[in-house]
Design a protein around this motif. Structure first.
Motif, PDB file in Angstrom:
ATOM      1  N   CYS A   1      18.779  -8.585   0.742  1.00  0.00           N
ATOM      2  CA  CYS A   1      17.937  -8.561  -0.122  1.00  0.00           C
ATOM      3  C   CYS A   1      17.838  -7.719  -1.464  1.00  0.00           C
ATOM      4  CB  CYS A   1      16.709  -9.375   0.248  1.00  0.00           C
ATOM      5  SG  CYS A   1      15.203 -10.163  -0.648  1.00  0.00           S
ATOM      6  N   GLY A   2      17.672  -6.434  -0.943  1.00  0.00           N
ATOM      7  CA  GLY A   2      17.479  -5.299  -0.903  1.00  0.00           C
ATOM      8  C   GLY A   2      18.595  -4.699  -2.899  1.00  0.00           C
ATOM      9  N   LEU A   3      19.431  -5.513  -2.502  1.00  0.00           N
ATOM     10  CA  LEU A   3      20.857  -5.334  -3.003  1.00  0.00           C
ATOM     11  C   LEU A   3      20.644  -6.484  -4.752  1.00  0.00           C
ATOM     12  CD1 LEU A   3      23.276  -4.520  -4.037  1.00  0.00           C
ATOM     13  CD2 LEU A   3      24.601  -5.485  -2.553  1.00  0.00           C
ATOM     14  N   LEU A   4      20.390  -7.745  -3.744  1.00  0.00           N
ATOM     15  CA  LEU A   4      19.735  -8.466  -5.314  1.00  0.00           C
ATOM     16  C   LEU A   4      18.707  -7.646  -6.097  1.00  0.00           C
ATOM     17  CD1 LEU A   4      20.410 -12.101  -3.723  1.00  0.00           C
ATOM     18  CD2 LEU A   4      21.782 -10.701  -5.241  1.00  0.00           C
ATOM     19  N   HIS A   5      17.569  -7.222  -5.913  1.00  0.00           N
ATOM     20  CA  HIS A   5      16.759  -7.140  -6.148  1.00  0.00           C
ATOM     21  C   HIS A   5      16.844  -5.601  -7.128  1.00  0.00           C
ATOM     22  CE1 HIS A   5      12.898  -4.950  -7.163  1.00  0.00           C
ATOM     23  NE2 HIS A   5      13.005  -3.575  -6.146  1.00  0.00           N
ATOM     24  N   ASN A   6      17.709  -4.307  -6.626  1.00  0.00           N
ATOM     25  CA  ASN A   6      18.446  -3.426  -7.442  1.00  0.00           C
ATOM     26  C   ASN A   6      18.947  -3.624  -8.511  1.00  0.00           C
ATOM     27  OD1 ASN A   6      16.689  -1.732  -5.931  1.00  0.00           O
ATOM     28  ND2 ASN A   6      18.059  -0.931  -4.324  1.00  0.00           N
ATOM     29  N   LEU A   7      20.001  -4.760  -8.086  1.00  0.00           N
ATOM     30  CA  LEU A   7      20.693  -4.707  -9.713  1.00  0.00           C
ATOM     31  C   LEU A   7      19.874  -5.742 -10.712  1.00  0.00           C
ATOM     32  CD1 LEU A   7      23.963  -5.592  -7.276  1.00  0.00           C
ATOM     33  CD2 LEU A   7      23.660  -4.317  -8.425  1.00  0.00           C
TER      34      LEU A   7
ATOM     35  N   ALA B   1      16.235 -19.338  -5.703  1.00  0.00           N
ATOM     36  CA  ALA B   1      16.917 -19.936  -4.519  1.00  0.00           C
ATOM     37  C   ALA B   1      16.424 -19.340  -2.790  1.00  0.00           C
ATOM     38  CB  ALA B   1      17.001 -20.952  -4.611  1.00  0.00           C
ATOM     39  N   MET B   2      16.977 -18.316  -3.533  1.00  0.00           N
ATOM     40  CA  MET B   2      17.311 -17.725  -2.388  1.00  0.00           C
ATOM     41  C   MET B   2      16.670 -16.780  -1.588  1.00  0.00           C
ATOM     42  SD  MET B   2      21.487 -15.566  -3.445  1.00  0.00           S
ATOM     43  CE  MET B   2      22.203 -16.091  -3.636  1.00  0.00           C
ATOM     44  N   ALA B   3      15.486 -16.299  -2.588  1.00  0.00           N
ATOM     45  CA  ALA B   3      13.982 -15.422  -2.291  1.00  0.00           C
ATOM     46  C   ALA B   3      13.156 -16.428  -1.742  1.00  0.00           C
ATOM     47  CB  ALA B   3      13.661 -15.249  -4.022  1.00  0.00           C
ATOM     48  N   ASP B   4      13.545 -17.467  -1.727  1.00  0.00           N
ATOM     49  CA  ASP B   4      12.372 -18.678  -1.205  1.00  0.00           C
ATOM     50  C   ASP B   4      12.392 -18.841  -0.309  1.00  0.00           C
ATOM     51  OD1 ASP B   4      11.351 -18.271  -4.806  1.00  0.00           O
ATOM     52  OD2 ASP B   4      11.732 -20.666  -4.673  1.00  0.00           O
ATOM     53  N   GLN B   5      13.893 -18.691   0.073  1.00  0.00           N
ATOM     54  CA  GLN B   5      14.317 -19.361   1.523  1.00  0.00           C
ATOM     55  C   GLN B   5      13.933 -18.320   2.347  1.00  0.00           C
ATOM     56  OE1 GLN B   5      18.889 -20.300   1.834  1.00  0.00           O
ATOM     57  NE2 GLN B   5      18.209 -20.117   4.341  1.00  0.00           N
ATOM     58  N   LEU B   6      14.454 -16.686   1.826  1.00  0.00           N
ATOM     59  CA  LEU B   6      14.432 -15.707   2.623  1.00  0.00           C
ATOM     60  C   LEU B   6      12.457 -15.720   2.546  1.00  0.00           C
ATOM     61  CD1 LEU B   6      16.266 -12.797   0.980  1.00  0.00           C
ATOM     62  CD2 LEU B   6      16.740 -14.353   3.553  1.00  0.00           C
TER      63      LEU B   6
ATOM     64  N   GLN C   1      11.283 -11.934  -5.457  1.00  0.00           N
ATOM     65  CA  GLN C   1      10.541 -13.333  -6.076  1.00  0.00           C
ATOM     66  C   GLN C   1      10.451 -13.202  -7.264  1.00  0.00           C
ATOM     67  OE1 GLN C   1       8.167 -15.393  -3.152  1.00  0.00           O
ATOM     68  NE2 GLN C   1       9.219 -17.280  -3.334  1.00  0.00           N
ATOM     69  N   ARG C   2      10.181 -12.151  -7.299  1.00  0.00           N
ATOM     70  CA  ARG C   2       8.628 -11.720  -8.352  1.00  0.00           C
ATOM     71  C   ARG C   2       9.794 -10.710  -9.762  1.00  0.00           C
ATOM     72  NH1 ARG C   2       4.382 -12.068 -12.126  1.00  0.00           N
ATOM     73  NH2 ARG C   2       4.785 -10.660 -13.556  1.00  0.00           N
ATOM     74  N   THR C   3      10.668 -10.005  -8.876  1.00  0.00           N
ATOM     75  CA  THR C   3      11.789  -9.898  -9.885  1.00  0.00           C
ATOM     76  C   THR C   3      12.228 -10.321 -10.730  1.00  0.00           C
ATOM     77  OG1 THR C   3      12.349  -7.545  -8.177  1.00  0.00           O
ATOM     78  CG2 THR C   3      14.026  -7.863 -10.237  1.00  0.00           C
TER      79      THR C   3
ATOM     80  N   ASP D   1      -0.238 -12.033  -9.040  1.00  0.00           N
ATOM     81  CA  ASP D   1       0.787 -11.663  -8.252  1.00  0.00           C
ATOM     82  C   ASP D   1       0.484  -9.938  -7.711  1.00  0.00           C
ATOM     83  OD1 ASP D   1       2.454 -10.355  -6.223  1.00  0.00           O
ATOM     84  OD2 ASP D   1       3.825 -12.572  -7.120  1.00  0.00           O
ATOM     85  N   PRO D   2       0.469  -9.730  -6.712  1.00  0.00           N
ATOM     86  CA  PRO D   2       0.146  -8.426  -6.382  1.00  0.00           C
ATOM     87  C   PRO D   2       1.816  -7.155  -6.386  1.00  0.00           C
ATOM     88  CG  PRO D   2       0.391  -9.103  -4.286  1.00  0.00           C
ATOM     89  CD  PRO D   2       0.076 -10.303  -5.040  1.00  0.00           C
ATOM     90  N   PHE D   3       2.441  -7.902  -6.759  1.00  0.00           N
ATOM     91  CA  PHE D   3       3.914  -7.262  -6.982  1.00  0.00           C
ATOM     92  C   PHE D   3       3.761  -7.226  -8.662  1.00  0.00           C
ATOM     93  CE2 PHE D   3       4.786  -9.106  -2.742  1.00  0.00           C
ATOM     94  CZ  PHE D   3       5.677  -7.832  -2.303  1.00  0.00           C
ATOM     95  N   GLY D   4       3.268  -7.708  -9.265  1.00  0.00           N
ATOM     96  CA  GLY D   4       3.552  -8.154 -10.768  1.00  0.00           C
ATOM     97  C   GLY D   4       3.812  -6.497 -11.332  1.00  0.00           C
ATOM     98  N   SER D   5       2.579  -6.046 -10.922  1.00  0.00           N
ATOM     99  CA  SER D   5       1.958  -4.621 -11.780  1.00  0.00           C
ATOM    100  C   SER D   5       3.084  -3.512 -11.142  1.00  0.00           C
ATOM    101  CB  SER D   5       1.087  -3.743 -10.990  1.00  0.00           C
ATOM    102  OG  SER D   5      -0.107  -5.027 -10.886  1.00  0.00           O
ATOM    103  N   LEU D   6       4.133  -3.407 -10.540  1.00  0.00           N
ATOM    104  CA  LEU D   6       5.038  -2.726 -10.216  1.00  0.00           C
ATOM    105  C   LEU D   6       6.606  -3.361 -10.840  1.00  0.00           C
ATOM    106  CD1 LEU D   6       4.773   0.520  -9.097  1.00  0.00           C
ATOM    107  CD2 LEU D   6       5.381  -0.376  -6.906  1.00  0.00           C
ATOM    108  N   PHE D   7       6.971  -4.352 -10.126  1.00  0.00           N
ATOM    109  CA  PHE D   7       7.493  -5.209  -9.789  1.00  0.00           C
ATOM    110  C   PHE D   7       8.371  -6.323 -11.183  1.00  0.00           C
ATOM    111  CE2 PHE D   7       7.708  -3.946  -6.006  1.00  0.00           C
ATOM    112  CZ  PHE D   7       9.335  -3.142  -5.502  1.00  0.00           C
ATOM    113  N   ALA D   8       7.051  -5.927 -12.171  1.00  0.00           N
ATOM    114  CA  ALA D   8       7.674  -6.996 -13.585  1.00  0.00           C
ATOM    115  C   ALA D   8       9.389  -6.605 -14.095  1.00  0.00           C
ATOM    116  CB  ALA D   8       6.502  -6.745 -14.518  1.00  0.00           C
ATOM    117  N   MET D   9       9.473  -7.190 -14.991  1.00  0.00           N
ATOM    118  CA  MET D   9      10.855  -7.230 -14.975  1.00  0.00           C
ATOM    119  C   MET D   9      11.308  -6.017 -15.621  1.00  0.00           C
ATOM    120  SD  MET D   9      12.258 -11.190 -15.725  1.00  0.00           S
ATOM    121  CE  MET D   9      10.530 -11.508 -16.573  1.00  0.00           C
ATOM    122  N   ARG D  10      11.201  -5.533 -15.415  1.00  0.00           N
ATOM    123  CA  ARG D  10      11.979  -4.346 -16.609  1.00  0.00           C
ATOM    124  C   ARG D  10      13.507  -3.448 -16.815  1.00  0.00           C
ATOM    125  NH1 ARG D  10       8.491   1.138 -13.472  1.00  0.00           N
ATOM    126  NH2 ARG D  10      10.487   2.051 -13.531  1.00  0.00           N
TER     127      ARG D  10
END
Length: 281
Positions: free
Chosen positions: A175-181, A198-203, A219-221, A231-240
């Motif tokens: 999951c961490g690898l998918l996020h970082n990529l 779908a993977m994120a939703d399952q996890l 999910q947020r990424t 979403d509380p993750f939006g401020s930090l993990f919005a797609m950038r």
């Protein structure tokens, strides 16, 4: 057989101070064909390096720690002990060290880690977790490594690891690898196409809180740009795009996101380091 006795921090520091790293490297360079020695050498270097910042800082020096570990992985591709402990050592030495990440990639570490994850997929979850975890750290805050890891086929490896019912360690690493990529906009499209959402939703339904929290980050990424800003993750993990600066929506939003990340870290009982993420503060 791996020792179950873990070196205390003070003992590790004393070993480093009295030349233990040089002794281990000398033995590994002299007895390259001894798989048991290579495996235990990788383990020793990892533990000593965990207590001495200097060891980690000098690890990328030519002929030093990283090249010796990579040589062990190259010479013993089918040895479970060497692969697991070698990947674990690389995972440690890449954590929060841009120089070590660059050195490992330059010396062929990415295909070696991918080969380990591929060879032991479904056969040894511990090797899989360490290999994917090392790739996760290599990708963090390193745009060149992201692209190198993507082209090496790491997305498929992470997807395969998450297909069944992964252990906590494998789920966190994949999951961490998918996020970082996915923090790279171009790679993100491929993660989404592969079924990353779908993977994120399952996890998110995983029994381990640490996995659930990290899955929410993923999910947020991967969310569309017009995703709910509440979403509380939006401020930090919005797609950038990695390396690009971005002002957060509000201080309150940033605090919420950081609190959520701290919760994920507290639940992760990794021995030496936490899963490194692109947006860690």
């Amino acid at each position: 057989q791996e020792s179950t006795v873990m070196l205390r921090s003070q003992a590790r520091t004393l070993l480093s101070r009295h030349g233990a790293v040089d002794l281990v490297l000398t033995a590994m360079l002299r007895f390259t064909g001894n798989a048991v020695l290579q495996a235990n050498g990788c383990m020793a270097l990892r533990h000593i390096g965990a207590a001495d910042v200097k060891v980690k800082r000098l690890a990328s020096k030519e002929g030093s720690v990283l090249t010796v570990i990579l040589a062990a992985l190259t010479r013993h591709p089918s040895e479970v002990g060497v692969q697991r402990l070698g990947c674990a050592a690389l995972r440690h030495f890449t954590s929060n060290s841009q120089e070590n990440k660059t050195t490992i990639a330059r010396h062929g570490g990415v295909p070696l880690l991918c080969a380990a994850a591929r060879r032991f997929a479904g056969a040894d979850a511990r090797v899989t977790a360490e290999a994917l975890g090392a790739l996760c750290h290599l990708a963090s805050k390193h745009p060149e490594n992201k692209r190198l890891i993507f082209h090496a086929g790491a997305l498929d490896l992470a997807a395969v690891a998450l297909q069944a019912e992964p252990s906590v360690e494998v789920a966190m690493a994949a999951c961490g690898l998918l996020h970082n990529l996915a923090c790279d906009e171009e790679i993100k499209r491929h993660v989404v196409k592969l079924g990353g959402r779908a993977m994120a939703d399952q996890l998110v339904a995983h029994e381990a809180p640490a996995v659930r929290n990290l899955a929410k980050v993923l999910q947020r990424t991967l969310a569309p740009r017009d995703a709910d800003a509440s979403d509380p993750f939006g401020s930090l993990f919005a797609m950038r795009t990695p390396g690009a600066s971005r002002k957060v929506a509000s201080k309150r939003g940033r605090r919420k996101a950081q609190a959520a990340l701290r919760g994920a870290r507290e639940e992760d009982h990794g021995e030496e380091e936490q899963t490194e993420g692109d947006e860690d503060e």
